[in-house]
Design a protein around this motif. Structure first.
Motif, PDB file in Angstrom:
ATOM      1  N   ALA A  78      -3.215  11.368  25.291  1.00  0.00           N
ATOM      2  CA  ALA A  78      -2.727  11.202  26.926  1.00  0.00           C
ATOM      3  C   ALA A  78      -2.092  12.464  27.483  1.00  0.00           C
ATOM      4  O   ALA A  78      -1.116  12.925  27.010  1.00  0.00           O
ATOM      5  N   ARG A  79      -2.689  12.988  28.393  1.00  0.00           N
ATOM      6  CA  ARG A  79      -2.246  14.490  28.914  1.00  0.00           C
ATOM      7  C   ARG A  79      -2.717  14.666  30.398  1.00  0.00           C
ATOM      8  O   ARG A  79      -3.760  14.135  30.713  1.00  0.00           O
ATOM      9  N   ILE A  80      -2.140  15.703  30.862  1.00  0.00           N
ATOM     10  CA  ILE A  80      -2.844  16.545  31.937  1.00  0.00           C
ATOM     11  C   ILE A  80      -3.322  17.598  31.272  1.00  0.00           C
ATOM     12  O   ILE A  80      -2.758  18.422  30.739  1.00  0.00           O
ATOM     13  N   LEU A  81      -4.703  18.103  31.763  1.00  0.00           N
ATOM     14  CA  LEU A  81      -4.977  19.371  31.154  1.00  0.00           C
ATOM     15  C   LEU A  81      -5.657  20.329  32.090  1.00  0.00           C
ATOM     16  O   LEU A  81      -6.506  19.638  33.034  1.00  0.00           O
ATOM     17  N   ASP A  82      -5.147  21.495  32.299  1.00  0.00           N
ATOM     18  CA  ASP A  82      -5.946  22.525  32.956  1.00  0.00           C
ATOM     19  C   ASP A  82      -6.661  23.563  31.931  1.00  0.00           C
ATOM     20  O   ASP A  82      -6.308  23.972  31.084  1.00  0.00           O
ATOM     21  N   ALA A  83      -7.827  23.891  32.236  1.00  0.00           N
ATOM     22  CA  ALA A  83      -8.571  24.787  31.522  1.00  0.00           C
ATOM     23  C   ALA A  83      -9.493  25.742  32.276  1.00  0.00           C
ATOM     24  O   ALA A  83     -10.210  25.300  33.466  1.00  0.00           O
ATOM     25  N   ALA A  84      -9.123  26.894  31.791  1.00  0.00           N
ATOM     26  CA  ALA A  84     -10.180  28.062  32.425  1.00  0.00           C
ATOM     27  C   ALA A  84     -11.315  28.438  31.779  1.00  0.00           C
ATOM     28  O   ALA A  84     -11.291  29.101  30.625  1.00  0.00           O
ATOM     29  N   TYR A  85     -12.466  27.687  32.308  1.00  0.00           N
ATOM     30  CA  TYR A  85     -13.686  27.487  31.087  1.00  0.00           C
ATOM     31  C   TYR A  85     -14.466  28.964  31.374  1.00  0.00           C
ATOM     32  O   TYR A  85     -14.572  29.344  32.596  1.00  0.00           O
ATOM     33  N   ARG A  86     -14.741  29.664  30.324  1.00  0.00           N
ATOM     34  CA  ARG A  86     -15.669  30.798  30.586  1.00  0.00           C
ATOM     35  C   ARG A  86     -16.864  30.762  29.538  1.00  0.00           C
ATOM     36  O   ARG A  86     -16.550  30.595  28.334  1.00  0.00           O
ATOM     37  N   MET A  87     -18.027  30.221  30.095  1.00  0.00           N
ATOM     38  CA  MET A  87     -19.174  29.689  29.511  1.00  0.00           C
ATOM     39  C   MET A  87     -20.322  30.399  29.673  1.00  0.00           C
ATOM     40  O   MET A  87     -21.231  29.712  30.483  1.00  0.00           O
ATOM     41  N   PRO A  88     -20.425  31.648  29.383  1.00  0.00           N
ATOM     42  CA  PRO A  88     -21.587  32.324  29.913  1.00  0.00           C
ATOM     43  C   PRO A  88     -23.033  31.626  29.245  1.00  0.00           C
ATOM     44  O   PRO A  88     -24.056  31.723  29.755  1.00  0.00           O
ATOM     45  N   ARG A  91     -22.250  25.819  33.087  1.00  0.00           N
ATOM     46  CA  ARG A  91     -22.684  27.402  32.515  1.00  0.00           C
ATOM     47  C   ARG A  91     -22.059  28.449  33.598  1.00  0.00           C
ATOM     48  O   ARG A  91     -22.271  28.175  34.699  1.00  0.00           O
ATOM     49  N   GLY A  92     -21.221  29.199  33.045  1.00  0.00           N
ATOM     50  CA  GLY A  92     -20.279  30.268  33.809  1.00  0.00           C
ATOM     51  C   GLY A  92     -18.991  29.822  33.740  1.00  0.00           C
ATOM     52  O   GLY A  92     -18.442  29.584  32.724  1.00  0.00           O
ATOM     53  N   ASN A  93     -18.175  30.126  34.858  1.00  0.00           N
ATOM     54  CA  ASN A  93     -16.834  29.975  34.753  1.00  0.00           C
ATOM     55  C   ASN A  93     -16.349  29.027  35.896  1.00  0.00           C
ATOM     56  O   ASN A  93     -16.772  28.837  37.020  1.00  0.00           O
ATOM     57  N   ALA A  95     -16.896  15.092  22.338  1.00  0.00           N
ATOM     58  CA  ALA A  95     -17.604  16.560  21.581  1.00  0.00           C
ATOM     59  C   ALA A  95     -17.871  17.488  22.588  1.00  0.00           C
ATOM     60  O   ALA A  95     -18.468  17.212  23.844  1.00  0.00           O
ATOM     61  N   MET A  96     -17.608  18.708  22.445  1.00  0.00           N
ATOM     62  CA  MET A  96     -17.996  20.027  23.355  1.00  0.00           C
ATOM     63  C   MET A  96     -19.074  20.599  22.492  1.00  0.00           C
ATOM     64  O   MET A  96     -18.631  21.111  21.284  1.00  0.00           O
ATOM     65  N   ILE A  97     -20.138  20.984  22.915  1.00  0.00           N
ATOM     66  CA  ILE A  97     -21.157  21.895  22.496  1.00  0.00           C
ATOM     67  C   ILE A  97     -21.056  23.072  23.167  1.00  0.00           C
ATOM     68  O   ILE A  97     -21.515  23.071  24.533  1.00  0.00           O
ATOM     69  N   ILE A  98     -20.732  24.200  22.502  1.00  0.00           N
ATOM     70  CA  ILE A  98     -20.668  25.562  23.477  1.00  0.00           C
ATOM     71  C   ILE A  98     -21.895  26.392  22.873  1.00  0.00           C
ATOM     72  O   ILE A  98     -21.961  26.682  21.705  1.00  0.00           O
ATOM     73  N   PHE A  99     -22.582  26.884  23.777  1.00  0.00           N
ATOM     74  CA  PHE A  99     -23.757  27.531  23.584  1.00  0.00           C
ATOM     75  C   PHE A  99     -23.517  28.859  23.645  1.00  0.00           C
ATOM     76  O   PHE A  99     -22.937  29.500  24.341  1.00  0.00           O
ATOM     77  N   SER A 100     -24.337  29.701  22.913  1.00  0.00           N
ATOM     78  CA  SER A 100     -24.371  31.206  22.783  1.00  0.00           C
ATOM     79  C   SER A 100     -25.114  31.810  23.987  1.00  0.00           C
ATOM     80  O   SER A 100     -25.963  31.093  24.218  1.00  0.00           O
ATOM     81  N   PRO A 101     -24.811  32.681  24.756  1.00  0.00           N
ATOM     82  CA  PRO A 101     -25.536  33.268  25.725  1.00  0.00           C
ATOM     83  C   PRO A 101     -26.676  33.746  25.148  1.00  0.00           C
ATOM     84  O   PRO A 101     -27.763  33.894  26.131  1.00  0.00           O
ATOM     85  N   GLY A 102     -26.958  33.956  24.102  1.00  0.00           N
ATOM     86  CA  GLY A 102     -28.536  34.298  23.584  1.00  0.00           C
ATOM     87  C   GLY A 102     -29.303  33.234  23.341  1.00  0.00           C
ATOM     88  O   GLY A 102     -30.460  33.436  23.021  1.00  0.00           O
ATOM     89  N   ALA A 117     -24.739  27.517  38.413  1.00  0.00           N
ATOM     90  CA  ALA A 117     -23.721  28.436  37.712  1.00  0.00           C
ATOM     91  C   ALA A 117     -22.480  28.127  38.318  1.00  0.00           C
ATOM     92  O   ALA A 117     -22.041  27.583  39.375  1.00  0.00           O
ATOM     93  N   ASP A 118     -21.377  28.165  37.558  1.00  0.00           N
ATOM     94  CA  ASP A 118     -19.907  28.080  37.952  1.00  0.00           C
ATOM     95  C   ASP A 118     -19.449  26.775  38.737  1.00  0.00           C
ATOM     96  O   ASP A 118     -18.970  26.646  39.618  1.00  0.00           O
ATOM     97  N   ASP A 119     -20.112  25.596  38.038  1.00  0.00           N
ATOM     98  CA  ASP A 119     -19.930  24.550  38.738  1.00  0.00           C
ATOM     99  C   ASP A 119     -20.072  23.431  37.500  1.00  0.00           C
ATOM    100  O   ASP A 119     -21.056  23.123  37.188  1.00  0.00           O
ATOM    101  N   LEU A 120     -18.983  22.581  37.371  1.00  0.00           N
ATOM    102  CA  LEU A 120     -18.713  21.577  36.317  1.00  0.00           C
ATOM    103  C   LEU A 120     -19.706  20.533  37.083  1.00  0.00           C
ATOM    104  O   LEU A 120     -18.947  19.971  38.160  1.00  0.00           O
ATOM    105  N   ARG A 121     -20.412  19.775  36.237  1.00  0.00           N
ATOM    106  CA  ARG A 121     -21.287  18.652  37.004  1.00  0.00           C
ATOM    107  C   ARG A 121     -21.179  17.446  36.090  1.00  0.00           C
ATOM    108  O   ARG A 121     -21.256  17.692  34.693  1.00  0.00           O
ATOM    109  N   ALA A 122     -21.082  16.303  36.483  1.00  0.00           N
ATOM    110  CA  ALA A 122     -20.901  15.157  35.767  1.00  0.00           C
ATOM    111  C   ALA A 122     -22.404  14.697  35.812  1.00  0.00           C
ATOM    112  O   ALA A 122     -23.075  14.431  37.022  1.00  0.00           O
ATOM    113  N   TYR A 123     -23.163  13.892  34.836  1.00  0.00           N
ATOM    114  CA  TYR A 123     -24.540  13.276  35.085  1.00  0.00           C
ATOM    115  C   TYR A 123     -24.053  11.713  34.249  1.00  0.00           C
ATOM    116  O   TYR A 123     -23.386  11.648  33.347  1.00  0.00           O
TER     117      TYR A 123
END
Length: 321
Positions: free
Chosen positions: A63-73, A103-105, A119-126, A136-142
Motif C-alpha cells: 500500500a503506497r503512493i508512488l511517483d515514477a519518472a518512466y524512461r521507456m524508449p 513508450r517514451g517518457n 508484471a512489468m515488461i520492459i522492451f529493448s529499443p531494438g 509516445a510519452d503517454d501512459l494509456r490504459a486498455y
C-alpha cells in the motif's frame, strides 16, 4: 502464492524486502519514489528475468503512493497477475481488467491502497515495432481481452518457473528467444483491442495529475512555510474545490492529509541521516512547529517515536564510520 514455488538462480533474481528502507535502493536505480501507507504491515517482493529483447519484473507491491519518472524508449507494458488489483494511475481508477502501456517518457503517479501483484515488461529499443504503441510519452490504459490476459499471465509464470528450475536454458539464445517469442505473440493478442473512449475523463485525470505535480513542487520549494488551501488555490489560479478534487483523485486523500504525509516522510528521511540533528530541528525544517502534534502524527504513521528513528539513524551512521 506467486513467489512460493520460485528459488533464485543465475537466470532469476528473486528478492524479498522486509521494510521500506531495504526497498529504497531499488527505487533509486529506477527513478521511483514510494510513500508507504501502512508501515507496520510492509512486505514486498520482486522477481526479475531477462530475455534477449525484454526484461520481466514481477512485483508484490505494498500500500503506497508512488511517483515514477518512466524512461521507456522501447516501451513498457504493466498488467495484473491476480484478479484483485486496485490502483489509481494518474487519476484513473483501474482494476484487474485493465493493463497499461507506455513508450517514451512520462511522469506517472499511482496510489495503491493495498498489496498488488503485477508484471512489468520492459522492451529493448531494438525490438521491432509491433504496432502496440500509438502515442509516445503517454501512459494509456486498455481493457484487456480476458482470455488473452489469462494466457499472458500464464506465460509469465511459466517463464519465471523455467528461469528458477532450468536457468541453463537462458544461456542459449535460441531457447531464450523461443520463450520471448511466445510472450510477444501473447501481447499481440492482448493489444488487439481499442483503448477506452472516455476521452473527457482522461483529459480531466491528466489535468489533476499536473496540478498535483505543481503541489509537490511547491511543497519541495517551501518546506517550512505553512500552506493554506485558499492561498495555494490562488497561487495556481484554480478554485479550492478543483485543488482538493485533484488531490483526492490522484492521491486518494485530502490536500491536508497529503501535505502532512509528505512532510512526515521528509522528516523521517532527515532523522535517519543521524548526525548532530535533533528531533526538533528536523521537524521544524519541514514545517512542524507544534512538536506535540508532530510526535503524535509521527507515531501514528511510523509506529515509533521520532527519537527512536533518530537513534537508529545515528547508530547506523556510527556503524558505517
Amino acid at each position: 502464492m506467486l513467489f512460493d514455488a520460485l528459488v533464485p538462480s543465475s537466470a532469476l533474481q528473486l528478492i524479498g524486502f522486509a521494510d521500506v528502507d531495504a526497498f529504497r535502493p531499488i527505487e533509486s536505480m529506477e527513478d521511483a519514489r514510494s510513500i508507504p501507507l501502512d508501515v507496520s504491515n510492509f512486505a514486498a517482493a520482486r522477481a526479475v528475468v531477462s530475455l534477449p529483447a525484454c526484461r520481466i519484473i514481477v512485483m508484490k507491491s505494498f500500500a503506497r503512493i508512488l511517483d515514477a519518472a518512466y524512461r521507456m524508449p522501447g516501451g513498457m507494458v504493466i498488467l495484473s497477475m491476480t484478479d484483485d488489483l486496485q490502483v489509481n494511475a494518474n487519476g484513473m481508477d483501474l482494476d484487474a481488467r485493465f493493463f497499461v502501456a507506455l513508450r517514451g517518457n512520462e511522469e506517472c503517479h499511482f496510489v495503491e491502497p493495498q498489496t498488488n501483484h503485477y508484471a512489468m515488461i520492459i522492451f529493448s529499443p531494438g525490438l521491432k515495432d509491433r504496432g502496440w504503441f500509438d502515442h509516445a510519452d503517454d501512459l494509456r490504459a486498455y481493457v484487456a481481452n480476458r482470455p488473452a490476459l489469462l494466457h499472458t499471465r500464464q506465460l509469465l509464470l511459466d517463464i519465471l518457473r523455467t528461469a528458477s528450475v532450468q536457468p541453463f536454458l537462458f544461456e542459449t539464445t535460441e531457447a531464450a528467444a523461443h520463450l520471448q517469442e511466445g510472450l510477444l505473440l501473447a501481447l499481440d493478442d492482448l493489444f488487439r483491442i481499442e483503448p477506452p473512449s472516455h476521452r473527457s475523463a482522461s483529459v480531466q485525470a491528466d489535468r489533476s495529475a499536473k496540478l498535483v505535480q505543481r503541489i509537490d513542487d511547491y511543497v519541495a520549494a517551501y518546506p517550512t512555510a505553512p500552506i493554506y488551501t485558499a492561498d495555494l488555490a490562488g497561487e495556481f489560479g484554480v478554485s479550492i474545490r478543483t485543488l482538493g478534487g485533484a488531490v483526492s483523485q490522484v492521491r486518494g486523500m485530502s490536500l491536508h492529509q497529503y501535505i502532512r504525509l509528505k512532510r512526515l516522510w521528509a522528516t523521517r528521511a532527515r532523522l535517519l541521516k543521524g548526525g548532530g540533528a535533533t528531533v526538533a530541528t528536523c521537524a521544524r525544517a519541514q514545517g512542524f512547529h507544534h512538536l506535540g502534534e508532530f510526535a503524535a502524527a509521527y507515531r501514528a504513521t511510523f509506529h515509533e517515536a521520532p527519537s527512536d528513528t533518530l537513534a537508529r539513524g545515528r547508530q547506523t551512521r556510527f556503524s558505517a564510520d
